[in-house]
Design an enzyme around this catalytic site. Structure first.
Site, mmCIF file in Angstrom:
data_model
loop_
_atom_site.group_PDB
_atom_site.id
_atom_site.type_symbol
_atom_site.label_atom_id
_atom_site.label_comp_id
_atom_site.label_asym_id
_atom_site.label_seq_id
_atom_site.Cartn_x
_atom_site.Cartn_y
_atom_site.Cartn_z
ATOM 1 C CB ILE A 1 6.435 2.927 7.804
ATOM 2 C CG1 ILE A 1 5.298 2.349 8.659
ATOM 3 C CG2 ILE A 1 6.093 2.803 6.337
ATOM 4 C CD1 ILE A 1 3.951 3.113 8.492
ATOM 5 C CB SER A 2 8.064 -2.148 10.218
ATOM 6 O OG SER A 2 9.191 -1.692 10.920
ATOM 7 C CD GLN A 3 6.528 -7.355 4.925
ATOM 8 O OE1 GLN A 3 7.751 -7.411 4.972
ATOM 9 N NE2 GLN A 3 5.788 -8.332 4.441
#
Ligand code: SAM
Length: 217
Positions: A66-68
């Site tokens: 999951i992206s930052q």
């Protein structure tokens, strides 16, 4: 599912997260308020509550992340979303970025290459009230069937800018894509000015998992 409970603790952690990404330079009030509203912990196993509100990418299985939150906010800000925009997201992953775009009032088409993640997120996201159009396939080729789009966001690192994606934009549309090697990429925003003309802006470096598929790695 008890990880859908939005506790005071989660809300407090989220307020801190919003402060942090504001300090890092995100200015759009609409984007900040979408991040503030989104229960990112619901995208995680309940034991990882604290991790959900750190400004970090996190593993979601299948060697993907999951992206930052800062990265999601940065890409979303570049998309300059208006209510009703038709947006293609390449790399559904956990569905967090798609949910943020829906929160901003966009109609979201999202495509995922990994079949297990596609199934998992297609099942999960509606459970917390977000309904993008889900697709399984190679997003490095875009999604021609539903083109043209007001904007396209690529959430995996590409070796170069796939021409097909620019073709699938409306005139005036924006493509946001990280381009570089498999470790580090420069964020690039392309604006389609006419059928054959586009402008390009380059931003700072990020680190995404690789974009796979025919026009990927
Ligand atoms: N947007 C996601 C989120 O909010 O959780 C994060 C995406 S993760 C950094 C990158 C995703 O891109 C992975 O789920 C990966 O399987 C997917 N991906 C990689 N190559 C792809 C391709 N050619 N087409 C579609 N998805 C791709």
């Amino acid at each position: 599912m008890n990880n859908l409970n939005d506790s005071y603790k989660a809300k407090g952690l989220r307020r801190q997260l919003v402060k942090e990404i504001k300090r890092k330079g995100i200015r759009s009030e609409a984007v900040l308020s979408a991040i503030k509203k989104m229960p990112r912990h619901a995208f995680f196993d309940p034991i990882f509550l604290e991790h959900a509100y750190e400004d970090k990418a996190f593993p979601i299985g299948e060697k993907q992340t999951i992206s930052q939150p800062y990265t999601v906010a940065f890409q979303t800000e570049l998309l300059d979303v208006s209510k009703g925009d038709k947006i293609l997201e390449i790399g559904t992953g956990s569905g967090y970025q798609a949910a943020i775009l829906l929160e901003l009032g966009a109609e979201v088409f999202t495509i995922e290459y990994n079949h297990k993640l596609f199934l998992k997120t297609t099942d999960f996201l509606p459970k917390i009230g977000y309904y993008p159009h889900f697709f399984h396939g190679d997003g490095s080729l875009g999604l021609a069937k539903h083109a043209p789009y007001d904007s396209i966001v690529v959430t995996a690192g590409a070796p170069n800018i796939p021409n097909k994606l620019i073709k699938q934009l409306k005139i005036g549309g924006i493509l946001v894509i990280p381009v570089g090697d498999q470790k580090q990429q420069k964020m690039i925003a392309i604006k389609k000015l006419s059928k054959n003309k586009a402008s390009k802006k380059e931003f700072t470096h990020f680190s995404f998992v690789p974009l796979l598929g025919k026009d990927g790695w």
